[in-house]
Design a protein around this motif. Structure first.
Motif, PDB file in Angstrom:
ATOM      1  N   THR A 173       0.834  -1.196   0.000  1.00 56.77           N
ATOM      2  CA  THR A 173       0.000   0.000   0.000  1.00 56.77           C
ATOM      3  C   THR A 173       0.876   1.257   0.000  1.00 56.77           C
ATOM      4  O   THR A 173       2.075   1.203   0.307  1.00 56.77           O
ATOM      5  CB  THR A 173      -0.907   0.035   1.235  1.00 56.77           C
ATOM      6  OG1 THR A 173      -0.089   0.156   2.415  1.00 56.77           O
ATOM      7  CG2 THR A 173      -1.751  -1.237   1.340  1.00 56.77           C
ATOM      8  N   GLN A 174       0.250   2.382  -0.301  1.00 54.56           N
ATOM      9  CA  GLN A 174       0.955   3.653  -0.228  1.00 54.56           C
ATOM     10  C   GLN A 174       1.459   3.907   1.182  1.00 54.56           C
ATOM     11  O   GLN A 174       2.581   4.399   1.378  1.00 54.56           O
ATOM     12  CB  GLN A 174       0.018   4.783  -0.655  1.00 54.56           C
ATOM     13  CG  GLN A 174      -0.385   4.736  -2.114  1.00 54.56           C
ATOM     14  CD  GLN A 174      -1.285   5.901  -2.495  1.00 54.56           C
ATOM     15  OE1 GLN A 174      -1.651   6.713  -1.648  1.00 54.56           O
ATOM     16  NE2 GLN A 174      -1.648   5.988  -3.754  1.00 54.56           N
ATOM     17  N   ALA A 175       0.636   3.568   2.181  1.00 52.60           N
ATOM     18  CA  ALA A 175       1.031   3.787   3.574  1.00 52.60           C
ATOM     19  C   ALA A 175       2.296   3.017   3.920  1.00 52.60           C
ATOM     20  O   ALA A 175       3.157   3.514   4.656  1.00 52.60           O
ATOM     21  CB  ALA A 175      -0.109   3.380   4.509  1.00 52.60           C
ATOM     22  N   GLN A 176       2.444   1.805   3.401  1.00 45.18           N
ATOM     23  CA  GLN A 176       3.641   1.006   3.689  1.00 45.18           C
ATOM     24  C   GLN A 176       4.880   1.617   3.055  1.00 45.18           C
ATOM     25  O   GLN A 176       5.960   1.626   3.660  1.00 45.18           O
ATOM     26  CB  GLN A 176       3.425  -0.431   3.210  1.00 45.18           C
ATOM     27  CG  GLN A 176       2.449  -1.204   4.075  1.00 45.18           C
ATOM     28  CD  GLN A 176       2.055  -2.539   3.476  1.00 45.18           C
ATOM     29  OE1 GLN A 176       1.915  -2.691   2.262  1.00 45.18           O
ATOM     30  NE2 GLN A 176       1.881  -3.537   4.332  1.00 45.18           N
ATOM     31  N   PHE A 177       4.756   2.143   1.850  1.00 44.35           N
ATOM     32  CA  PHE A 177       5.892   2.815   1.222  1.00 44.35           C
ATOM     33  C   PHE A 177       6.290   4.054   2.013  1.00 44.35           C
ATOM     34  O   PHE A 177       7.469   4.299   2.264  1.00 44.35           O
ATOM     35  CB  PHE A 177       5.559   3.197  -0.225  1.00 44.35           C
ATOM     36  CG  PHE A 177       5.843   2.116  -1.223  1.00 44.35           C
ATOM     37  CD1 PHE A 177       7.104   1.986  -1.778  1.00 44.35           C
ATOM     38  CD2 PHE A 177       4.855   1.218  -1.588  1.00 44.35           C
ATOM     39  CE1 PHE A 177       7.379   0.989  -2.701  1.00 44.35           C
ATOM     40  CE2 PHE A 177       5.111   0.213  -2.514  1.00 44.35           C
ATOM     41  CZ  PHE A 177       6.378   0.088  -3.074  1.00 44.35           C
ATOM     42  N   LEU A 178       5.298   4.838   2.415  1.00 43.08           N
ATOM     43  CA  LEU A 178       5.594   6.075   3.132  1.00 43.08           C
ATOM     44  C   LEU A 178       6.144   5.811   4.527  1.00 43.08           C
ATOM     45  O   LEU A 178       6.961   6.582   5.038  1.00 43.08           O
ATOM     46  CB  LEU A 178       4.335   6.939   3.217  1.00 43.08           C
ATOM     47  CG  LEU A 178       3.820   7.468   1.873  1.00 43.08           C
ATOM     48  CD1 LEU A 178       2.510   8.207   2.061  1.00 43.08           C
ATOM     49  CD2 LEU A 178       4.852   8.374   1.210  1.00 43.08           C
ATOM     50  N   ALA A 179       5.699   4.724   5.162  1.00 48.60           N
ATOM     51  CA  ALA A 179       6.190   4.397   6.502  1.00 48.60           C
ATOM     52  C   ALA A 179       7.602   3.834   6.469  1.00 48.60           C
ATOM     53  O   ALA A 179       8.290   3.817   7.492  1.00 48.60           O
ATOM     54  CB  ALA A 179       5.250   3.394   7.172  1.00 48.60           C
ATOM     55  N   GLY A 180       8.054   3.391   5.303  1.00 52.80           N
ATOM     56  CA  GLY A 180       9.370   2.761   5.214  1.00 52.80           C
ATOM     57  C   GLY A 180      10.376   3.514   4.380  1.00 52.80           C
ATOM     58  O   GLY A 180      11.372   2.949   3.932  1.00 52.80           O
ATOM     59  N   VAL A 181      10.142   4.834   4.170  1.00 49.03           N
ATOM     60  CA  VAL A 181      11.038   5.588   3.299  1.00 49.03           C
ATOM     61  C   VAL A 181      12.205   6.197   4.087  1.00 49.03           C
ATOM     62  O   VAL A 181      12.034   6.653   5.221  1.00 49.03           O
ATOM     63  CB  VAL A 181      10.264   6.692   2.544  1.00 49.03           C
ATOM     64  CG1 VAL A 181       9.731   7.756   3.488  1.00 49.03           C
ATOM     65  CG2 VAL A 181      11.140   7.333   1.464  1.00 49.03           C
ATOM     66  N   PHE A 182      13.385   6.174   3.481  1.00 46.23           N
ATOM     67  CA  PHE A 182      14.587   6.800   4.029  1.00 46.23           C
ATOM     68  C   PHE A 182      15.164   7.718   2.955  1.00 46.23           C
ATOM     69  O   PHE A 182      15.264   7.336   1.785  1.00 46.23           O
ATOM     70  CB  PHE A 182      15.636   5.748   4.414  1.00 46.23           C
ATOM     71  CG  PHE A 182      15.255   4.893   5.588  1.00 46.23           C
ATOM     72  CD1 PHE A 182      15.769   5.136   6.848  1.00 46.23           C
ATOM     73  CD2 PHE A 182      14.371   3.820   5.431  1.00 46.23           C
ATOM     74  CE1 PHE A 182      15.429   4.348   7.930  1.00 46.23           C
ATOM     75  CE2 PHE A 182      14.023   3.028   6.513  1.00 46.23           C
ATOM     76  CZ  PHE A 182      14.549   3.298   7.767  1.00 46.23           C
ATOM     77  N   VAL A 183      15.573   8.928   3.365  1.00 44.52           N
ATOM     78  CA  VAL A 183      16.108   9.912   2.424  1.00 44.52           C
ATOM     79  C   VAL A 183      17.493  10.338   2.881  1.00 44.52           C
ATOM     80  O   VAL A 183      17.693  10.701   4.039  1.00 44.52           O
ATOM     81  CB  VAL A 183      15.179  11.149   2.334  1.00 44.52           C
ATOM     82  CG1 VAL A 183      15.772  12.184   1.382  1.00 44.52           C
ATOM     83  CG2 VAL A 183      13.779  10.737   1.870  1.00 44.52           C
TER      84      VAL A 183
END
Length: 217
Positions: free
Chosen positions: A155-165
């Motif tokens: 889901t979009q939420a999973q991508f956003l919860a696991g992003v590192f920049v």
């Protein structure tokens, strides 16, 4: 009887709250802004434009903060399950050394400041997530990436919860000892609108059932 009436009113109120939360949520399910671990003046906004089982398109903006300079040289994701992303991806906008066909790796290496993180894939400008090649996305700039791969069930939420920049070439008078930093989504995943709608609908159903049950009595 007053007890049941009050219970029914409470359930209806919760149902309305669930629906209102859908309309007035403080965080969008398709966007998140992250801040640096050592320097909170380093900020990036990630916006998911589209997501399917075989492709994701997202934009990354290096937020302009007065008196601060930095460049983003890596974006990585820590996701549930086994994920495979394909290289190269595509980039449009202010891509810097990501280039129009950025390198996407399924073995991005370690994450500075977050040694427990295990990235599934990352878009990088250097040999690994840690060793970017500036300039990337400079402050005030936005780049949009499209990555293909196996993203079934995510889901979009999973991508956003696991992003590192990854930020490099940092100049910030308020944090003079920070030359590079990593930003990560804090807290819980962003609730998706569909989940909030189901919550509201479920509570409305419960309230209606209680009303019918005790109305007969």
């Amino acid at each position: 009887m007053p007890r049941f009436f009050n219970l029914n009113k409470t359930l209806m109120a919760l149902a309305v709250l669930g629906v209102l939360s859908l309309a007035h949520g403080t965080a969008r399910a398709d966007s998140v802004t992250v801040s640096g671990n050592a320097d909170p003046n380093l900020q990036a906004t990630i916006n998911i434009i589209s997501l399917s089982s075989g492709s994701i398109t997202f934009s990354v903006t290096n937020v302009l903060v007065a008196g601060v300079t930095s460049t983003i040289t890596g974006i990585g994701f820590e996701l549930p399950g086994t994920i495979t992303a394909n290289s190269p991806g595509t980039c449009v906008g202010d891509c810097g050394n990501f280039g129009a066909a950025p390198v996407v790796t399924n073995s991005p290496g370690n994450v500075p400041q977050f040694p427990a993180a295990v990235l599934d894939f990352a878009v990088i400008t250097g040999a690994a997530f840690t060793g970017g090649n500036p300039p990337g996305i400079n402050q005030g700039q936005t780049a949009t990436f499209t990555i293909t791969g196996n993203f079934t069930g995510l889901t979009q939420a999973q991508f956003l919860a696991g992003v590192f920049v990854r930020f490099q070439s940092v100049v910030d008078p308020a944090f003079p000892n920070v030359g590079s930093d990593v930003a990560h989504t804090p807290g819980e995943p962003v609730p998706e609108p569909a989940s909030m709608l189901l919550l509201g609908s479920g509570l409305i159903g419960v309230a209606a059932g209680v009303r019918r049950r005790f109305g007969k009595k």
